[in-house]
Design a protein around this motif. Structure first.
Motif, PDB file in Angstrom:
ATOM      1  N   LEU A   1      63.898 -49.002  10.206  1.00  0.00           N
ATOM      2  CA  LEU A   1      63.785 -47.422  10.261  1.00  0.00           C
ATOM      3  C   LEU A   1      62.363 -47.546   9.070  1.00  0.00           C
TER       4      LEU A   1
ATOM      5  N   THR B   1      61.341 -46.345  18.612  1.00  0.00           N
ATOM      6  CA  THR B   1      62.500 -47.693  18.519  1.00  0.00           C
ATOM      7  C   THR B   1      63.541 -48.160  19.120  1.00  0.00           C
TER       8      THR B   1
ATOM      9  N   ASP C   1      65.357 -43.654  20.640  1.00  0.00           N
ATOM     10  CA  ASP C   1      65.942 -45.049  20.642  1.00  0.00           C
ATOM     11  C   ASP C   1      65.547 -46.026  22.304  1.00  0.00           C
TER      12      ASP C   1
ATOM     13  N   CYS D   1      55.278 -53.805  14.803  1.00  0.00           N
ATOM     14  CA  CYS D   1      55.751 -52.475  14.341  1.00  0.00           C
ATOM     15  C   CYS D   1      53.963 -52.187  15.849  1.00  0.00           C
TER      16      CYS D   1
END
Length: 247
Positions: free
Chosen positions: A54, A135, A67, A244
């Motif tokens: 995070l 995420t 999420d 990422c």
């Protein structure tokens, strides 16, 4: 869409259900012990992994977060605590996991900030460009069609939006790799069979990790799907990795 080995790794070989259906059934079965087993089998290290993932969003300061494969809402709750976004939506295919997550959200009084709902990573029920960040913690291994799930995530991200994925990987250091394989291949399933009475779920964990296209291979998949500024950061001697990418 390309086909990957991990796409065909399923929890129950004898089942006639699809991988997606089997994964939902598996998590419904282990939901009542899921949070405990995460802490127990990782000796609590998984909490630190989530925080480090995070922190990849700290500079972006996303206001609207999705999420994917939210499970019992651990990442969604931690994202609110660390990033203070306006809204976090968590989606998952396991109703039992969501039930536990919703109880946690209510107990913390965060229901106005966190919304957990049934949802499929490969057909996300939100308009294009809905989220500042997405995420996924320990969920991409469970996608039945990896590229399709990643394409959907890219679709619902705003231009410039960031994807952060936390996923298990295989350590390469001699000695550590052998110990890891022993632990996830034999010790963890045995412990899981004692504590949660579901050995197959943790045998699936090992097989799905072994079959997952990790590291540089996964970064290349992100590139092929259309993400930019992609990266891979290994944690805990390579047991886990943070990926990422930016739309």
């Amino acid at each position: 869409m390309a086909k990957f080995d991990h796409d065909s790794v399923v929890p129950y070989k004898e089942s006639g259900l699809t991988k997606k259906q089997q994964v939902a059934e598996m998590f419904n079965r282990i939901a009542f012990r899921y949070d405990f087993m995460n802490r127990f089998l990782s000796a609590g290290i998984d909490v630190g992994w989530r925080k480090k993932a995070l922190k990849q969003l700290a500079e972006e300061k996303p206001k609207i977060i999705l999420d994917v494969a939210t499970g019992t809402g651990d990442i969604a709750i931690m994202a609110y605590e660390l990033l203070k976004p306006d809204k976090i939506t968590g989606i998952d295919i396991s109703e039992k996991m969501l039930e536990i997550g919703k109880e946690k959200v209510l107990k913390l009084g965060l229901e106005q900030y966190i919304d957990l709902q049934s949802g499929d990573s490969e057909a996300i029920n939100f308009p294009t460009g809905s989220f500042d960040a997405v995420t996924v913690a320990f969920g991409v291994r469970n996608f039945e069609h990896l590229e399709q799930g990643l394409e959907e995530i890219k679709r619902v991200l705003k231009p410039g939006g960031k994807l952060v994925i936390l996923e298990f990987s295989k350590p390469k250091i001699t000695g550590i790799a052998q110990l890891y394989n022993l632990y996830v291949g034999i010790v963890a399933p045995q412990m899981a069979s004692i504590v949660s009475n579901n050995r197959k779920a943790y045998q699936y964990l090992n097989k799905s990790v072994q079959g997952f296209p990790e590291g540089k291979t996964f970064v290349e998949i992100l590139n092929n799907v259309g993400f930019r500024n992609t990266s891979c950061k290994k944690l805990s001697l390579g047991i886990c990795s943070i990926y990422c990418g930016v739309k």
